[in-house]
Design a protein around this motif. Structure first.
Motif, PDB file in Angstrom:
ATOM      1  N   GLY A   1       0.836  -1.200   0.000  1.00  0.00           N
ATOM      2  CA  GLY A   1       0.000   0.000   0.000  1.00  0.00           C
ATOM      3  C   GLY A   1       0.860   1.235   0.000  1.00  0.00           C
ATOM      4  N   LEU A   2       1.378   1.622  -1.154  1.00  0.00           N
ATOM      5  CA  LEU A   2       2.329   2.728  -1.237  1.00  0.00           C
ATOM      6  C   LEU A   2       1.629   4.079  -1.090  1.00  0.00           C
ATOM      7  N   GLY A   3       2.316   5.010  -0.429  1.00  0.00           N
ATOM      8  CA  GLY A   3       1.733   6.334  -0.200  1.00  0.00           C
ATOM      9  C   GLY A   3       1.414   7.083  -1.476  1.00  0.00           C
ATOM     10  N   ILE A   4       2.072   6.735  -2.590  1.00  0.00           N
ATOM     11  CA  ILE A   4       1.773   7.411  -3.851  1.00  0.00           C
ATOM     12  C   ILE A   4       0.332   7.181  -4.294  1.00  0.00           C
ATOM     13  N   LEU A   5      -0.248   6.055  -3.906  1.00  0.00           N
ATOM     14  CA  LEU A   5      -1.638   5.787  -4.281  1.00  0.00           C
ATOM     15  C   LEU A   5      -2.586   6.732  -3.547  1.00  0.00           C
ATOM     16  N   ASP A   6      -2.283   6.983  -2.270  1.00  0.00           N
ATOM     17  CA  ASP A   6      -3.087   7.939  -1.507  1.00  0.00           C
ATOM     18  C   ASP A   6      -2.976   9.336  -2.102  1.00  0.00           C
ATOM     19  N   LEU A   7      -1.762   9.715  -2.513  1.00  0.00           N
ATOM     20  CA  LEU A   7      -1.569  11.039  -3.096  1.00  0.00           C
ATOM     21  C   LEU A   7      -2.320  11.173  -4.415  1.00  0.00           C
ATOM     22  N   ALA A   8      -2.327  10.100  -5.204  1.00  0.00           N
ATOM     23  CA  ALA A   8      -3.022  10.150  -6.487  1.00  0.00           C
ATOM     24  C   ALA A   8      -4.504  10.462  -6.300  1.00  0.00           C
ATOM     25  N   LEU A   9      -5.137   9.791  -5.342  1.00  0.00           N
ATOM     26  CA  LEU A   9      -6.567  10.040  -5.115  1.00  0.00           C
ATOM     27  C   LEU A   9      -6.795  11.345  -4.370  1.00  0.00           C
ATOM     28  N   ALA A  10      -5.913  11.684  -3.442  1.00  0.00           N
ATOM     29  CA  ALA A  10      -6.046  12.958  -2.732  1.00  0.00           C
ATOM     30  C   ALA A  10      -5.965  14.121  -3.703  1.00  0.00           C
ATOM     31  N   ASP A  11      -5.113  14.009  -4.715  1.00  0.00           N
ATOM     32  CA  ASP A  11      -5.007  15.070  -5.713  1.00  0.00           C
ATOM     33  C   ASP A  11      -6.281  15.175  -6.536  1.00  0.00           C
ATOM     34  N   LEU A  12      -6.899  14.024  -6.855  1.00  0.00           N
ATOM     35  CA  LEU A  12      -8.197  14.062  -7.529  1.00  0.00           C
ATOM     36  C   LEU A  12      -9.227  14.824  -6.699  1.00  0.00           C
ATOM     37  N   VAL A  13      -9.242  14.514  -5.395  1.00  0.00           N
ATOM     38  CA  VAL A  13     -10.217  15.147  -4.498  1.00  0.00           C
ATOM     39  C   VAL A  13      -9.944  16.636  -4.387  1.00  0.00           C
ATOM     40  N   ARG A  14      -8.679  17.008  -4.205  1.00  0.00           N
ATOM     41  CA  ARG A  14      -8.359  18.441  -4.083  1.00  0.00           C
ATOM     42  C   ARG A  14      -8.758  19.196  -5.341  1.00  0.00           C
ATOM     43  N   THR A  15      -8.432  18.666  -6.497  1.00  0.00           N
ATOM     44  CA  THR A  15      -8.751  19.345  -7.757  1.00  0.00           C
ATOM     45  C   THR A  15     -10.251  19.546  -7.903  1.00  0.00           C
ATOM     46  N   ASP A  16     -11.020  18.517  -7.569  1.00  0.00           N
ATOM     47  CA  ASP A  16     -12.472  18.627  -7.666  1.00  0.00           C
ATOM     48  C   ASP A  16     -13.027  19.617  -6.652  1.00  0.00           C
ATOM     49  N   ALA A  17     -12.477  19.609  -5.433  1.00  0.00           N
ATOM     50  CA  ALA A  17     -12.955  20.530  -4.399  1.00  0.00           C
ATOM     51  C   ALA A  17     -12.670  21.982  -4.779  1.00  0.00           C
ATOM     52  N   GLU A  18     -11.521  22.217  -5.389  1.00  0.00           N
ATOM     53  CA  GLU A  18     -11.213  23.582  -5.838  1.00  0.00           C
ATOM     54  C   GLU A  18     -12.141  23.996  -6.979  1.00  0.00           C
ATOM     55  N   LYS A  19     -12.407  23.064  -7.884  1.00  0.00           N
ATOM     56  CA  LYS A  19     -13.271  23.378  -9.029  1.00  0.00           C
ATOM     57  C   LYS A  19     -14.679  23.725  -8.585  1.00  0.00           C
ATOM     58  N   HIS A  20     -15.192  22.993  -7.589  1.00  0.00           N
ATOM     59  CA  HIS A  20     -16.581  23.186  -7.168  1.00  0.00           C
ATOM     60  C   HIS A  20     -16.702  24.005  -5.881  1.00  0.00           C
ATOM     61  N   ASP A  21     -15.574  24.508  -5.389  1.00  0.00           N
ATOM     62  CA  ASP A  21     -15.562  25.351  -4.192  1.00  0.00           C
ATOM     63  C   ASP A  21     -16.250  24.662  -3.016  1.00  0.00           C
ATOM     64  N   THR A  22     -15.877  23.386  -2.774  1.00  0.00           N
ATOM     65  CA  THR A  22     -16.504  22.613  -1.702  1.00  0.00           C
ATOM     66  C   THR A  22     -15.579  22.396  -0.507  1.00  0.00           C
ATOM     67  N   ALA A  23     -14.389  22.983  -0.537  1.00  0.00           N
ATOM     68  CA  ALA A  23     -13.474  22.868   0.594  1.00  0.00           C
ATOM     69  C   ALA A  23     -13.588  24.088   1.501  1.00  0.00           C
ATOM     70  N   VAL A  24     -13.179  23.912   2.737  1.00  0.00           N
ATOM     71  CA  VAL A  24     -13.068  25.041   3.663  1.00  0.00           C
ATOM     72  C   VAL A  24     -11.673  25.630   3.478  1.00  0.00           C
ATOM     73  N   ARG A  25     -11.594  26.911   3.219  1.00  0.00           N
ATOM     74  CA  ARG A  25     -10.307  27.556   2.998  1.00  0.00           C
ATOM     75  C   ARG A  25      -9.929  28.376   4.234  1.00  0.00           C
ATOM     76  N   LEU A  26      -8.811  28.006   4.859  1.00  0.00           N
ATOM     77  CA  LEU A  26      -8.298  28.743   6.012  1.00  0.00           C
ATOM     78  C   LEU A  26      -7.220  29.704   5.547  1.00  0.00           C
ATOM     79  N   THR A  27      -7.481  30.981   5.671  1.00  0.00           N
ATOM     80  CA  THR A  27      -6.519  31.976   5.180  1.00  0.00           C
ATOM     81  C   THR A  27      -5.478  32.338   6.226  1.00  0.00           C
ATOM     82  N   ASP A  28      -5.705  31.937   7.486  1.00  0.00           N
ATOM     83  CA  ASP A  28      -4.760  32.313   8.552  1.00  0.00           C
ATOM     84  C   ASP A  28      -4.078  31.088   9.139  1.00  0.00           C
TER      85      ASP A  28
END
Length: 328
Positions: A296-323
């Motif tokens: 279970g290599l960590g690169i697999l987690d990063l691959a899916l995490a990057d999918l999730v981050r990209t989608d969250a940024e596209k649809h503005d569904t993440a909480v953004r902490l500016t501080d």
């Protein structure tokens, strides 16, 4: 800093099994090409406690992704009796230009699905002489639920699932929730489950080997996801495919014990990434049992995490902490 919770992770990944499979495949191919950095995982254990642990998996994934970060995942099997999931996880993604943390993502669903996707890729890449129409699942928890989800994508001919769990009620609940459209059958023992089909997924919380593979039929593929179920003798008698030999032969896994017994790693036949990089399937040996043991290599987690981050940024569904980070 983006903070992405489980609801958003599900929103991104649900129904996108083929995209997940592609992302995991691409990560394996990048690893085979040497375009990754995967330090050994760190195991945090506790005094007088042989059951619970927390594991840190740092990694860098190149290829088309180019992402760095770390998964921090706990395994507390006693949670199940309390109505909680055994595993919980968080994934941090870091900027490759500044090193600053850019996203904190709930990781348990990502971890389970990347594990299941790797198992499904192995099943698709190492087919039997005839298409699999049944699968045995040993351990009726979250991981095998996800395995079944992805196997149904890569093996659409599945018709039957044979279930075994030490808790029969858990197996029955699994069938009610996850076997929709398949004929669910129940095994009374591990041996019965191993014998039932030529495709077997083992995902338990076992910490020491407890079974051989003598009841498997020749040509069986065993997806050995929990890594510590099989005796060293069973490993040495099988055709062995791994994700990374250096990673999987550690921490008293069945393969680590087999290496200690044999004095070498010659029993490991291939790495899945190398097979995937050829673009061609590698049929199972029809006369032996094939075992796929992914650390279970960590690169697999990063691959899916990057999918999730990209989608969250596209649809503005993440909480953004500016501080979150200091200024200046």
């Amino acid at each position: 800093m983006l903070v992405i919770g489980n609801h958003t992770v599900h929103r991104t990944l649900d129904g996108k099994e083929r995209e997940v499979l592609d992302a995991v495949r691409d990560a394996y191919v990048a690893h085979a090409a040497g375009d990754t950095a995967v330090p050994h995982s760190v195991f945090l254990r506790f005094p007088a406690d042989d059951t619970n642990r927390i594991i840190g998996l740092p990694a860098y994934l190149g290829g088309g992704a180019r992402v760095a970060g770390m998964k921090w995942i706990s395994s507390f099997p006693g949670n199940v009796a309390s109505g909680l999931q055994r595993a919980s996880a968080a994934i941090i993604l870091n900027s490759l230009s500044t090193g600053q943390p850019e996203a904190l993502i709930e990781g348990s669903t990502i971890s389970a699905r990347r594990t299941a996707a790797s198992a499904a890729l192995a099943a698709r890449t190492m087919p039997g002489e005839t298409p699999d129409t049944g699968v045995s699942l040993i351990g009726c928890g979250v991981i095998n639920a996800e395995v079944l989800r992805f196997l149904r994508v890569v093996a659409p001919g599945l018709r039957t699932v044979r279930l075994f769990d030490l808790d029969r009620a858990r197996a029955e609940a699994f069938a009610e929730t996850h076997a929709g459209g398949l004929t669910a059958e129940f095994a009374d023992s591990v041996d019965e489950a191993l014998a039932a089909h030529r495709l077997v997924s083992v995902a338990t919380t076992a910490s020491t080997p407890h079974t051989g593979l003598g009841h498997c039929r020749p040509g069986t593929l065993v997806l050995h996801l929990s890594l510590r179920d099989l005796t060293p003798e069973a490993i040495l008698d099988s055709v062995n495919v791994v994700d990374d030999a250096d990673h999987v032969c550690r921490a008293s896994t069945s393969l680590h014990l087999a290496e200690q017994h044999a004095g070498n790693r010659d029993f490991i036949t291939a790495a899945l990434g190398d097979i995937l990089a050829t673009g061609r399937p590698r049929p199972r040996d029809p006369h032996k049992v094939t075992v796929f043991s992914p650390f279970g290599l960590g690169i697999l987690d990063l691959a899916l995490a990057d999918l999730v981050r990209t989608d969250a940024e596209k649809h503005d569904t993440a909480v953004r902490l500016t501080d979150f980070l200091p200024v200046g």
